[in-house]
Design a protein around this motif. Structure first.
Motif, PDB file in Angstrom:
ATOM      1  N   ARG A   1       0.860  -1.199   0.000  1.00 39.13           N
ATOM      2  CA  ARG A   1       0.000   0.000   0.000  1.00 39.13           C
ATOM      3  C   ARG A   1       0.894   1.245   0.000  1.00 39.13           C
ATOM      4  N   ASP A   2       0.659   2.162  -0.946  1.00 41.65           N
ATOM      5  CA  ASP A   2       1.449   3.395  -1.008  1.00 41.65           C
ATOM      6  C   ASP A   2       0.871   4.445  -0.077  1.00 41.65           C
ATOM      7  N   GLY A   3       1.755   5.233   0.501  1.00 45.96           N
ATOM      8  CA  GLY A   3       1.296   6.301   1.371  1.00 45.96           C
ATOM      9  C   GLY A   3       2.444   7.219   1.731  1.00 45.96           C
ATOM     10  N   VAL A   4       2.225   8.038   2.757  1.00 40.47           N
ATOM     11  CA  VAL A   4       3.293   8.927   3.207  1.00 40.47           C
ATOM     12  C   VAL A   4       3.511   8.747   4.706  1.00 40.47           C
ATOM     13  N   LEU A   5       4.733   9.019   5.098  1.00 36.70           N
ATOM     14  CA  LEU A   5       5.099   8.975   6.517  1.00 36.70           C
ATOM     15  C   LEU A   5       5.663  10.339   6.881  1.00 36.70           C
ATOM     16  N   VAL A   6       5.195  10.896   7.982  1.00 34.77           N
ATOM     17  CA  VAL A   6       5.694  12.210   8.385  1.00 34.77           C
ATOM     18  C   VAL A   6       6.009  12.155   9.878  1.00 34.77           C
ATOM     19  N   ARG A   7       7.236  12.504  10.228  1.00 32.89           N
ATOM     20  CA  ARG A   7       7.605  12.414  11.642  1.00 32.89           C
ATOM     21  C   ARG A   7       8.624  13.489  12.021  1.00 32.89           C
ATOM     22  N   VAL A   8       8.629  13.780  13.316  1.00 37.83           N
ATOM     23  CA  VAL A   8       9.604  14.718  13.882  1.00 37.83           C
ATOM     24  C   VAL A   8      10.183  14.024  15.092  1.00 37.83           C
ATOM     25  N   GLN A   9      11.489  13.853  15.136  1.00 40.48           N
ATOM     26  CA  GLN A   9      12.063  13.149  16.280  1.00 40.48           C
ATOM     27  C   GLN A   9      13.547  13.490  16.457  1.00 40.48           C
ATOM     28  N   PRO A  10      14.024  13.462  17.705  1.00 39.13           N
ATOM     29  CA  PRO A  10      15.456  13.650  17.914  1.00 39.13           C
ATOM     30  C   PRO A  10      16.186  12.510  17.223  1.00 39.13           C
ATOM     31  N   THR A  11      17.222  12.847  16.484  1.00 42.80           N
ATOM     32  CA  THR A  11      17.904  11.870  15.638  1.00 42.80           C
ATOM     33  C   THR A  11      19.404  12.045  15.778  1.00 42.80           C
ATOM     34  N   LEU A  12      20.121  10.929  15.750  1.00 37.88           N
ATOM     35  CA  LEU A  12      21.581  10.992  15.778  1.00 37.88           C
ATOM     36  C   LEU A  12      22.090  11.193  14.357  1.00 37.88           C
TER      37      LEU A  12
ATOM     38  N   GLY B   1      -2.123  41.691 -12.397  1.00 35.45           N
ATOM     39  CA  GLY B   1      -2.966  40.523 -12.716  1.00 35.45           C
ATOM     40  C   GLY B   1      -2.216  39.256 -12.399  1.00 35.45           C
ATOM     41  N   GLY B   2      -2.918  38.145 -12.478  1.00 33.76           N
ATOM     42  CA  GLY B   2      -2.295  36.849 -12.143  1.00 33.76           C
ATOM     43  C   GLY B   2      -2.666  36.462 -10.733  1.00 33.76           C
ATOM     44  N   LYS B   3      -2.373  35.211 -10.418  1.00 33.48           N
ATOM     45  CA  LYS B   3      -2.752  34.693  -9.108  1.00 33.48           C
ATOM     46  C   LYS B   3      -1.804  33.575  -8.699  1.00 33.48           C
ATOM     47  N   GLY B   4      -1.600  33.448  -7.410  1.00 29.13           N
ATOM     48  CA  GLY B   4      -0.727  32.380  -6.901  1.00 29.13           C
ATOM     49  C   GLY B   4      -1.425  31.038  -6.943  1.00 29.13           C
ATOM     50  N   PRO B   5      -0.698  29.964  -6.586  1.00 27.85           N
ATOM     51  CA  PRO B   5      -1.274  28.620  -6.663  1.00 27.85           C
ATOM     52  C   PRO B   5      -2.404  28.403  -5.655  1.00 27.85           C
ATOM     53  N   VAL B   6      -3.293  27.477  -6.024  1.00 22.89           N
ATOM     54  CA  VAL B   6      -4.354  27.074  -5.103  1.00 22.89           C
ATOM     55  C   VAL B   6      -3.921  25.765  -4.443  1.00 22.89           C
ATOM     56  N   GLU B   7      -4.766  25.222  -3.573  1.00 23.81           N
ATOM     57  CA  GLU B   7      -4.406  23.964  -2.909  1.00 23.81           C
ATOM     58  C   GLU B   7      -4.296  22.840  -3.940  1.00 23.81           C
ATOM     59  N   SER B   8      -3.308  21.961  -3.757  1.00 22.65           N
ATOM     60  CA  SER B   8      -3.155  20.807  -4.636  1.00 22.65           C
ATOM     61  C   SER B   8      -3.144  19.558  -3.751  1.00 22.65           C
ATOM     62  N   SER B   9      -4.296  18.859  -3.697  1.00 19.59           N
ATOM     63  CA  SER B   9      -4.381  17.708  -2.781  1.00 19.59           C
ATOM     64  C   SER B   9      -4.961  16.481  -3.477  1.00 19.59           C
ATOM     65  N   HIS B  10      -4.881  16.503  -4.831  1.00 18.69           N
ATOM     66  CA  HIS B  10      -5.539  15.447  -5.606  1.00 18.69           C
ATOM     67  C   HIS B  10      -4.967  14.047  -5.346  1.00 18.69           C
ATOM     68  N   ALA B  11      -3.696  13.945  -4.951  1.00 16.89           N
ATOM     69  CA  ALA B  11      -3.081  12.609  -4.796  1.00 16.89           C
ATOM     70  C   ALA B  11      -3.724  11.855  -3.629  1.00 16.89           C
ATOM     71  N   ASP B  12      -4.096  12.601  -2.587  1.00 17.09           N
ATOM     72  CA  ASP B  12      -4.857  12.053  -1.465  1.00 17.09           C
ATOM     73  C   ASP B  12      -4.273  10.728  -0.941  1.00 17.09           C
ATOM     74  N   LEU B  13      -2.972  10.728  -0.710  1.00 20.00           N
ATOM     75  CA  LEU B  13      -2.308   9.502  -0.232  1.00 20.00           C
ATOM     76  C   LEU B  13      -2.618   9.277   1.250  1.00 20.00           C
ATOM     77  N   PRO B  14      -2.755   8.028   1.684  1.00 15.14           N
ATOM     78  CA  PRO B  14      -2.981   7.806   3.118  1.00 15.14           C
ATOM     79  C   PRO B  14      -1.704   8.081   3.917  1.00 15.14           C
ATOM     80  N   VAL B  15      -1.906   8.577   5.130  1.00 14.62           N
ATOM     81  CA  VAL B  15      -0.755   8.729   6.029  1.00 14.62           C
ATOM     82  C   VAL B  15      -0.584   7.397   6.746  1.00 14.62           C
ATOM     83  N   LEU B  16       0.582   6.791   6.572  1.00 16.78           N
ATOM     84  CA  LEU B  16       0.808   5.438   7.105  1.00 16.78           C
ATOM     85  C   LEU B  16       1.183   5.465   8.577  1.00 16.78           C
TER      86      LEU B  16
END
Ligand SMILES: NC(=O)C1=CN([C@@H]2O[C@H](COP(=O)(O)OP(=O)(O)OC[C@H]3O[C@@H](n4cnc5c(N)ncnc54)[C@H](O)[C@@H]3O)[C@@H](O)[C@H]2O)C=CC1
Ligand SMILES: N[C@@H](CC=O)C(=O)O
Ligand code: NA
Length: 438
Positions: A266-277, A334-349
């Motif tokens: 199953r494809d997804g994403v992992l996101v973490r914050v931790q003290p690391t050596l 004129g012109g405009k900045g980017p809008v939200e891009s969330s189409h991939a909608d991957l699960p957070v593992l």
């Protein structure tokens, strides 16, 4: 086309919050008005600064006639609102009111974006206005724009780095000056690096918010603060810092966001914050004080590295002003900045899928057979050992030893199960620390 500032009506800019960052933004709006006008094509007229108290002591660059405690009225009278008060409310309501009234918004508020980004994006989209937030991640370092725009045609595989200046300052001070955590946090506060409540920094919430923002942009997937597996630095001791050094590492609070695939495919994403050596010869080990650094690995681009000042009033004002010029140019030309891009909608593992090397430090009985008992528990979970270091020490009448085991890359789930089993061995007095190794 030459920009002619005098020929267009000025843009009305409201600043919400006049603390560390707000004061520096006001300073540059006042002192660099002509230059900014030339870059935008019209003047950026500061029409008000929302504050909590009209009487508080302020830098002389702040025109007291512009101060107001009525932020709600202010946001409805501006073309661009710069939100620098921080926190969730009233920042959230004010940003939504500004967007609803057709103003563009520039914000440095990572806490708000990580909690409620999609709502803000939707409001900006509905009103057809810009929502910019370069200052929200890694202060002065251009990282939001590169991930959101420059890499929009690539596939980001992994982001990795130091994204909180306060904790980097604290860990650096503990390592190089022997300061304790409280002393170092006080210094970081005095230097304007820390959040209003520094718990957000030392418990990893601030870095987790930034990781969530970057992961959302990089993987075209909504990742919120609660999706980030977070460990702060408050449990780290002087002994952890010393052992890191003894084993050729430096302790850093790292944020990691990566694509991953579970054992079941199953494809997804992992996101973490931790003290690391971090190995002492790795470029991240040399990131000192409140500096930040982010590595990005993308399929076509390969490896990219971003480095600079991640906190502090003046550096952060650079990112805010950069955004302000961008949204103002859109208003003018004129012109405009980017809008939200969330189409991939991957699960957070689940964090258990994360793979890393680990360093496990144990206090054990100093007698024959101990090492083989511990090694057997690692083997039982299929966690293979890269190196072992045993250092005898005498604690009271008992002979004990410190055992430092570094594993090969293994899933966090297996390492956790191993550590539980090892801790239950009678020969193991204490599992002192378990830290990932970069
Ligand atoms: N200090 C730094 O290095 C960086 C800060 N940021 C972000 O920038 C924002 C501002 O941070 P700082 O300037 O450091 O914080 P700060 O605490 O120095 O300033 C915030 C100011 O907003 C005011 N404020 C709060 N609530 C208010 C309200 N309801 N009405 C009017 N004024 C109100 C406070 O009185 C304070 O003066 C936060 O979102 C922070 O996370 C982002 C990058 C770096
Ligand atoms: N408190 C934050 C400020 C910048 O985002 C930090 O220390 O990095
Ligand atoms: Na930035």
């Amino acid at each position: 086309m030459a920009l002619t500032p005098g020929s267009r009506p000025p843009l009305r800019v409201a600043v919400l919050g006049c603390g560390v960052v707000g004061t520096e933004v006001v300073r540059r709006l006042v002192t660099e008005g002509d230059e900014l006008a030339a870059r935008v094509g019209t003047r950026l007229e500061l029409v008000g600064i929302a504050v909590r108290s009209l009487d508080a002591e302020r830098d002389e660059v702040v025109d007291r006639d512009l101060l107001t405690t009525d932020a709600d009225a202010l946001v409805r009278s501006a073309d661009v609102v710069v939100e620098l008060m921080g926190g969730i409310e009233p920042a959230r309501s004010l940003v939504l009111a500004a967007l609803g009234a057709g103003a563009c918004v520039v914000t440095a508020n990572k806490a708000l974006l990580a909690q409620d980004g999609p709502t803000l994006y939707a409001a900006a989209d509905a009103a057809g206005v810009d929502l910019y937030f370069e200052a929200a991640v890694a202060g002065a370092i251009p990282i939001v724009r590169p991930v959101r725009e420059s890499l929009a045609g690539d596939t980001v595989q992994r982001l990795l780095g130091i994204v909180n200046g306060t904790t980097n300052y604290v860990l650096d001070s503990m390592t190089t000056e022997g300061l304790d955590l409280e002393q170092a946090v006080k210094e970081a506060q005095a230097l304007g690096y820390a959040e209003a409540d520094p718990t957000a920094d030392v418990e990893g919430y601030d870095a987790a918010a930034k990781a969530a923002i970057l992961a959302s942009l990089a993987f075209h997937t909504r990742v919120a603060l609660d999706d980030v597996d977070r460990t702060g630095i408050t449990a780290l001791t002087a002994a952890d810092v010393a052992w890191a050094e003894r084993t050729g590492h430096v302790l850093k609070l790292l944020a990691v966001a990566e694509r991953a695939r579970t054992a079941e495919g199953r494809d997804g994403v992992l996101v973490r914050v931790q003290p690391t050596l971090v190995p002492a010869d790795h470029p991240l080990a040399g990131v000192r004080q409140a500096f930040n650094a982010v590595f990005v690995e993308a399929e076509a681009a390969g490896e990219l590295m971003f480095y600079g000042r991640g906190a502090g009033g003046a550096p952060t004002s650079s990112a805010v002003l950069g955004d302000l010029v961008s949204v103002a140019r859109h208003r003018v030309l004129g012109g405009k900045g980017p809008v939200e891009s969330s189409h991939a909608d991957l699960p957070v593992l689940d964090r258990g899928e994360a793979r890393s090397r680990y360093q496990v430090r144990l206090e054990v009985d100093d007698r024959p057979g101990v090492l083989s008992r511990v090694a057997a528990e690692l083997a039982a979970q299929d966690v293979s050992i890269e190196s072992v270091r045993q250092t005898p020490q005498l604690t009271g009448d008992d002979a004990s030893a410190t055992l430092v085991i570094t594993t090969h890359t293994a899933p966090e789930r297996a390492v956790r199960a191993t550590v539980e089993a090892v801790a239950a061995l009678p020969v193991v007095r204490q599992v002192v620390s378990v830290l990932p190794v970069l």
